[in-house]
Design an enzyme around this catalytic site. Structure first.
Site, PDB file in Angstrom:
ATOM      1  N   HIS A 299      35.506  51.539  45.075  1.00  0.00           N
ATOM      2  CA  HIS A 299      35.567  50.113  44.766  1.00  0.00           C
ATOM      3  C   HIS A 299      37.013  49.631  44.870  1.00  0.00           C
ATOM      4  O   HIS A 299      37.955  50.345  44.526  1.00  0.00           O
ATOM      5  CB  HIS A 299      35.017  49.845  43.360  1.00  0.00           C
ATOM      6  CG  HIS A 299      34.771  48.397  43.086  1.00  0.00           C
ATOM      7  ND1 HIS A 299      35.785  47.532  42.744  1.00  0.00           N
ATOM      8  CD2 HIS A 299      33.636  47.655  43.114  1.00  0.00           C
ATOM      9  CE1 HIS A 299      35.282  46.325  42.571  1.00  0.00           C
ATOM     10  NE2 HIS A 299      33.979  46.364  42.793  1.00  0.00           N
TER      11      HIS A 299
ATOM     12  N   GLU B 198      32.397  44.974  50.521  1.00  0.00           N
ATOM     13  CA  GLU B 198      32.911  43.996  49.578  1.00  0.00           C
ATOM     14  C   GLU B 198      34.237  43.442  50.077  1.00  0.00           C
ATOM     15  O   GLU B 198      35.284  44.075  49.899  1.00  0.00           O
ATOM     16  CB  GLU B 198      33.128  44.633  48.208  1.00  0.00           C
ATOM     17  CG  GLU B 198      31.863  45.130  47.544  1.00  0.00           C
ATOM     18  CD  GLU B 198      32.139  45.509  46.098  1.00  0.00           C
ATOM     19  OE1 GLU B 198      31.567  44.868  45.210  1.00  0.00           O
ATOM     20  OE2 GLU B 198      32.939  46.427  45.867  1.00  0.00           O
TER      21      GLU B 198
ATOM     22  N   GLY C 125      35.048  38.402  42.548  1.00  0.00           N
ATOM     23  CA  GLY C 125      35.454  37.727  41.328  1.00  0.00           C
ATOM     24  C   GLY C 125      36.152  36.400  41.536  1.00  0.00           C
ATOM     25  O   GLY C 125      36.652  35.794  40.585  1.00  0.00           O
TER      26      GLY C 125
ATOM     27  N   SER D 217      31.022  38.187  44.753  1.00  0.00           N
ATOM     28  CA  SER D 217      30.584  36.940  44.120  1.00  0.00           C
ATOM     29  C   SER D 217      29.177  36.528  44.561  1.00  0.00           C
ATOM     30  O   SER D 217      28.896  35.352  44.784  1.00  0.00           O
ATOM     31  CB  SER D 217      31.582  35.806  44.400  1.00  0.00           C
ATOM     32  OG  SER D 217      32.851  36.107  43.844  1.00  0.00           O
TER      33      SER D 217
END
Length: 289
Positions: free
Chosen positions: A132, A204, A210, A250
């Protein structure tokens, strides 16, 4: 933490053999008629949330209760803080999977604060995240470390969701494909084709995590298609066609339907919205357009 221009150029050169269409690799959009359709996978990443065991139990139970007979035929997982894994698993039962947000590539020894794959396996964990962007940037986890996590999970018969993605600077320089190529090639190094059924990829874009910004469905589809082409180069087309590639960044109730309608988007890794049972329920019960 942004890459410097020099590091970006190094990444591009390292990825030369596995760059996607805009960099020379032939992409091939998925044709599910060629084989078994990929089962969608909706997952939530709680990160450093919630703050108490009771909150984790209540949130997990509320999410579990939203999975009904009318829910699409999908896999659902929650990646939760280590200390809440067992309590959350008890709360949700067998309705969904509860995984770990990370794992140490070592099994035992003087590694204070680490949690091993065997520890996780002993409490019933099957899935763990690796790579991540927050682990890469805030905690300095390298591609080699991330590959070690993936290999250790494979060794223990477990499954991994490998996260990849580019920064805003890299995206604006049209380097998304090159960055993903490097991260895929290094993250999956040493993993055989036979073990790929225990691997999922989460794309991602770092600039969307975020921030409330979401790549358009068309942009996300393009990168997913490129990632599938990279996997075909690394293994073969069958492996690429079978690989589940999720989108994260998001994801919301407002964006999920169009995202899930794209042929190469097989699910979502959801951050903030997975902390809201009502919002995550809508994402789980998406309606492809």
């Amino acid at each position: 933490m942004k890459f410097t221009t020099a590091l970006t150029l190094i990444l591009v050169s390292q990825a030369a053999a596995f760059v996607p269409s805009s960099f020379g690799v032939q992409t091939q959009s998925t044709d599910v008629s060629l084989g078994m359709a990929r089962k969608p996978f909706i997952s939530g990443n709680w990160k450093l949330n919630p703050q108490t065991r009771e909150e984790a139990i209540n949130l997990g139970k509320s999410i579990s209760d939203s999975i009904t007979d009318s829910t699409p035929d999908i896999d659902v997982a929650l990646f939760v803080p280590y200390v809440f894994i067992e309590a959350t698993h008890t709360a949700v039962g067998e309705t969904l999977m509860v995984g770990a947000e990370g794992v140490c590539p070592e099994i035992k020894g003087a590694f204070t604060g680490a949690v091993s794959a065997t520890m996780l396996k002993s409490i019933g964990v099957q899935w763990a995240l690796a790579g991540h962007s927050e682990r890469r940037t805030l905690f300095g986890e390298t591609d080699a470390y991330i590959n070690g996590q993936c290999l250790k999970l494979m060794e223990e018969g477990m499954s991994v969701m490998l996260c990849i993605g580019e920064s805003l600077e890299e995206y604006e320089k049209d380097l998304a494909g090159a960055v993903c190529a490097v991260q895929l090639k290094k993250g999956l190094c040493g993993i055989s084709k036979e073990d790929l059924d225990r691997v999922a990829i989460a794309y991602e874009p770092v600039w969307a995590i975020g921030t409330g910004k979401v790549a358009t469905p068309e942009t996300a589809q393009k990168v997913h298609e490129e990632c599938r082409a990279i996997i075909a180069e690394m293994y073969d087309q069958e492996a690429a066609d079978n690989m589940r590639i999720l989108y994260g960044g998001s994801v919301s109730p407002e964006s999920v339907d169009e995202l899930m309608a794209q042929p190469d988007i097989d699910g979502a890794l959801v951050g903030g919205a997975s902390l809201d049972a009502e919002k995550f329920s809508r994402i789980i019960n998406y309606q492809p357009v």
